[in-house]
Design an enzyme around this catalytic site. Structure first.
Site, PDB file in Angstrom:
ATOM      1  CG  ASP A  81      46.307  42.180  34.319  1.00 45.77           C
ATOM      2  OD1 ASP A  81      45.121  42.184  34.661  1.00 45.77           O
ATOM      3  OD2 ASP A  81      47.243  42.075  35.137  1.00 45.77           O
ATOM      4  CB  VAL A 104      43.261  44.632  35.088  1.00 44.87           C
ATOM      5  CG1 VAL A 104      42.585  45.655  34.170  1.00 44.87           C
ATOM      6  CG2 VAL A 104      43.779  45.333  36.344  1.00 44.87           C
ATOM      7  CG  ASP A 105      43.845  40.919  30.840  1.00 47.74           C
ATOM      8  OD1 ASP A 105      43.490  41.982  30.311  1.00 47.74           O
ATOM      9  OD2 ASP A 105      44.914  40.349  30.556  1.00 47.74           O
ATOM     10  CB  VAL A 106      39.918  37.925  35.410  1.00 46.45           C
ATOM     11  CG1 VAL A 106      38.682  37.212  35.949  1.00 46.45           C
ATOM     12  CG2 VAL A 106      40.959  36.893  34.971  1.00 46.45           C
TER      13      VAL A 106
END
Length: 394
Positions: A148, A180-182
């Site tokens: 991320d 960004v991951d979420v």
């Protein structure tokens, strides 16, 4: 109710860390059966991402990291070593009876074991196969890994996040959570749901290619559009908004608040509350465009004005006049807030070993949800008979 929307859908979860598990947790919350496949010794990397940890209530050595808890509730954990022929055979059998497979390995890794989309499509043409990678399935950087943090920088988010040059603490800054991951997990969830809907019409599955870089670029939203329209790179503006003003954090006599003025009428109301109706008549500040152009001068006036009153004085007057504002809460204050409590955002699941597991309600689901299922211990549902039963359940 949405918590049963995906009943009968089986998800084979080969993902780790956050983006993939966030997606599969959403699917589990919506009623899907999610079988999380983990390495027999290590499990998902985030099992060791602590402290803090939730220790076992029975005094055993079992424990769950808070990070792992955040994105793995409602799943079954099965330990399979696909580096061994028997492990590959087990995964193939699970895939034969799955509706969705989610993986976030480097491009080409699963192909070496005959677990790529083309191989699994041959035995299950209805399979929806979701690949989450850093850079996508093709292109000059497709074989590179990435986290991320890398994509917050590479995708542009950090270039305009942080204090401006010349200010204390100036420089690029990442967000305090892996945004960004979420967001990738949320985009992936939407893609899976759309693919399931499309499969109803076509009878066929498909390969979904979701890249963290793509998501990071999309997350630029209005900042990306600002650049595309103007040709100018967005600059770091601290807590100020690039397109609305005044729309930032101000310090009062005893703390901070967020002033969020979204139109000219709200600005006029704010000026009345502040005892400065002249500001709303000033040609420089009458329109939002003017306030953006002359933000440096306006900020100096407001920065001197806010410390003349307490935060409570300001906010009570704002509420009475309909001026948008917001507090800056700690996590303790968040979960103690009456609206958060009313919405039942803090939830508790019960695990037979770890006892009560605190979690956050999925905002897609209504308040008063069904009891949540806790995240699993490593290999909690492992065993040849368990795997066989899962695979043969249809």
């Amino acid at each position: 109710m949405l918590h049963r929307a995906l009943e009968g859908i089986r998800v084979l979860d080969l993902s780790r860390i956050l983006a993939g598990p966030w997606c599969t947790q959403n699917l589990a919350d919506l009623g899907a059966e999610v079988v999380k496949v983990e390495h027999p010794q290590r499990g998902d990397d985030t099992r060791g991402w602590g402290p803090p940890y939730l220790d076992a209530a029975d005094g055993s050595d079992a424990r769950l990291s808070a990070y792992f808890i955040s994105c793995n509730r409602g799943k079954q954990s099965v330990c399979i070593d696909y580096g061994q022929p028997e492990g590959v055979a087990q995964l193939l059998e699970l895939a034969r009876h799955a509706d969705v497979l989610v993986e976030n390995y480097k491009v080409g890794t699963l192909k070496r074991y005959g677990l790529d989309y083309a191989s699994l499509k041959a035995i299950n043409p209805r399979l929806i196969y979701l690949s989450i990678t850093g850079f996508g399935q093709d292109g000059p950087m497709a074989d590179k890994p990435g986290y991320d943090y890398v994509f917050q920088g590479m995708g542009g988010l950090m270039s305009y996040t942080g204090q401006p040059d010349g200010s204390p603490g100036a420089g690029p800054l990442r967000t305090g959570v892996a945004v960004v991951d979420v967001s990738t997990g949320m985009y992936a969830t939407s893609a899976v749901l759309a693919a399931l809907f499309q499969r109803q019409q076509t009878g066929e599955g498909q390969h979904l290619d979701i890249a963290l870089l793509d998501v990071a670029v999309a997350l630029n939203a209005n900042q990306g559009a600002n650049y595309l329209v103007s040709g100018k790179n967005p600059q770091r503006t601290g807590n100020a908004h690039p397109n609305c003003a005044p729309y930032e954090v101000f310090r009062c006599a005893d703390g901070y608040l967020i002033l969020a003025i979204g139109n000219d009428t709200q600005f006029a109301r704010f000026c009345d509350v502040a005892g400065r109706p002249d500001l709303a008549q000033d040609p420089r500040y009458v329109t939002n465009s003017g306030r953006i152009e002359h933000l440096t001068e306006l900020r100096k006036v407001l920065t001197a004005l806010f410390p003349t009153r307490s935060r409570a004085d300001w906010t009570s007057a704002f509420d009475a006049a309909g001026v948008p504002w917001g507090p800056i809460h700690t996590m303790e204050e968040v979960f103690a807030h009456p609206q958060v409590q009313h919405r039942q955002l803090r939830q508790v699941a019960t695990h037979p070993v770890t006892g009560e597991v605190p979690m956050v309600r999925n905002p897609m689901l209504p308040a008063n949800p069904q009891p949540l299922k806790p995240p699993p211990l490593l290999g909690e549902h492992t065993g040849v008979t368990a795997v066989a039963a899962i695979a043969a359940a249809r």
